[in-house]
Design an enzyme around this catalytic site. Sequence first.
Site, PDB file in Angstrom:
ATOM      1  N   HIS A  21       1.576   4.330  -2.947  1.00 32.41           N
ATOM      2  CA  HIS A  21       1.609   5.790  -2.792  1.00 32.41           C
ATOM      3  C   HIS A  21       2.817   6.369  -3.524  1.00 32.41           C
ATOM      4  O   HIS A  21       2.729   7.404  -4.203  1.00 32.41           O
ATOM      5  CB  HIS A  21       1.687   6.174  -1.312  1.00 32.41           C
ATOM      6  CG  HIS A  21       0.376   6.164  -0.595  1.00 32.41           C
ATOM      7  ND1 HIS A  21      -0.742   6.826  -1.065  1.00 32.41           N
ATOM      8  CD2 HIS A  21       0.003   5.586   0.578  1.00 32.41           C
ATOM      9  CE1 HIS A  21      -1.740   6.668  -0.218  1.00 32.41           C
ATOM     10  NE2 HIS A  21      -1.325   5.903   0.774  1.00 32.41           N
ATOM     11  N   GLU A  69      -6.189   7.203  -0.835  1.00 29.11           N
ATOM     12  CA  GLU A  69      -6.151   5.976  -0.032  1.00 29.11           C
ATOM     13  C   GLU A  69      -6.823   4.824  -0.776  1.00 29.11           C
ATOM     14  O   GLU A  69      -6.328   3.691  -0.750  1.00 29.11           O
ATOM     15  CB  GLU A  69      -6.821   6.211   1.323  1.00 29.11           C
ATOM     16  CG  GLU A  69      -6.062   7.149   2.243  1.00 29.11           C
ATOM     17  CD  GLU A  69      -4.644   6.691   2.512  1.00 29.11           C
ATOM     18  OE1 GLU A  69      -4.415   5.463   2.601  1.00 29.11           O
ATOM     19  OE2 GLU A  69      -3.754   7.561   2.635  1.00 29.11           O
ATOM     20  N   HIS A  76       0.836  -1.199   0.000  1.00 31.58           N
ATOM     21  CA  HIS A  76       0.000   0.000   0.000  1.00 31.58           C
ATOM     22  C   HIS A  76       0.876   1.257   0.000  1.00 31.58           C
ATOM     23  O   HIS A  76       0.625   2.199  -0.759  1.00 31.58           O
ATOM     24  CB  HIS A  76      -0.924  -0.014   1.226  1.00 31.58           C
ATOM     25  CG  HIS A  76      -1.664   1.259   1.476  1.00 31.58           C
ATOM     26  ND1 HIS A  76      -2.983   1.447   1.110  1.00 31.58           N
ATOM     27  CD2 HIS A  76      -1.274   2.421   2.048  1.00 31.58           C
ATOM     28  CE1 HIS A  76      -3.359   2.651   1.452  1.00 31.58           C
ATOM     29  NE2 HIS A  76      -2.339   3.275   2.036  1.00 31.58           N
ATOM     30  N   GLU A  77       1.899   1.273   0.852  1.00 30.31           N
ATOM     31  CA  GLU A  77       2.781   2.446   0.914  1.00 30.31           C
ATOM     32  C   GLU A  77       3.589   2.596  -0.367  1.00 30.31           C
ATOM     33  O   GLU A  77       3.822   3.713  -0.840  1.00 30.31           O
ATOM     34  CB  GLU A  77       3.708   2.333   2.131  1.00 30.31           C
ATOM     35  CG  GLU A  77       2.996   2.273   3.468  1.00 30.31           C
ATOM     36  CD  GLU A  77       2.036   3.428   3.688  1.00 30.31           C
ATOM     37  OE1 GLU A  77       2.258   4.521   3.132  1.00 30.31           O
ATOM     38  OE2 GLU A  77       1.042   3.239   4.428  1.00 30.31           O
TER      39      GLU A  77
END
Length: 289
Positions: free
Chosen positions: A140, A207, A136-137
């Site tokens: 980003h 997100e 997930h990071e």
Amino acid sequence: MEWKADWGLRSRMVLTMFLLFALYIAFVGALWWTNSFVFLPLMGVFVLAQFLFSDKLALYSMGASEVTEEEYPELHATISRLSQQADLPKPTVAVADSRVPNAFAAGRSQTNATVCVTTGLLQTLDRDELEGVIAHELAHVKNRDVMVMTIASFLSTVAFMIVRMGFWFGGGRERQGGGGIIVAIVASLLVWIISFFLIRALSRYREFAADRGGALITGKPSALASALLSIDGRMDRVPDDDLREQSEMNAFFIVPLKSDFIGKLFSTHPATETRVERLRELEREMETR
């Protein structure tokens, strides 16, 4: 990994940056018109510091530090493998000694990025869940929304600082230039409010985009969904002092810190339940392909 550009996210980032740029020009003009240009050098220094040292400032605010492969071999191995799967350079790896289970990405580009996890996160999640959070990071970083959020949060921070400084130092200028200080305070307050809502509108969508991107990197949407539920459930057991210490980084965390009804209404993140449901829908889509 079948990675597709998220044009919804890109268009929102472009629109947010355009509106913030227009707001920035209006803000500078208001300060100049009210003879409050003494604040402009401060803004320039702050812009440069945010751009060059945003990752270091984020780590400092969390009490985090870079860690070596000898210190955290499994964490490094996981980030290296997922970075290859995401077609990204391996970011700097950092760990924060905190009971709050969370993670964030920082940095101004894909080649200058840092992924930080807390010790609380490492103790809370299993291997698949941790991979989901790290992916997930990395999403980003791949989406380049970390830099946009850093720039966006800068204007809000500077405006809020000027509001506070104006109240502190404005009282001594009631006879000469007091009206200009009041106008500068009002302009700064309006800039802070507008940028506040722009940041939250972008943050909620980014997100969702990172959830989808992280699930595509690992191929396991259910693992990220499970991680989100684990982190969200663990927050209730974290002491309030720990939560307050890290509240400034809320917009960058994978799961926001707990808040009251008003805080949830203006949260930087969508509801965990909504994110989990979207991940489950994505898993069903992937199973039918």
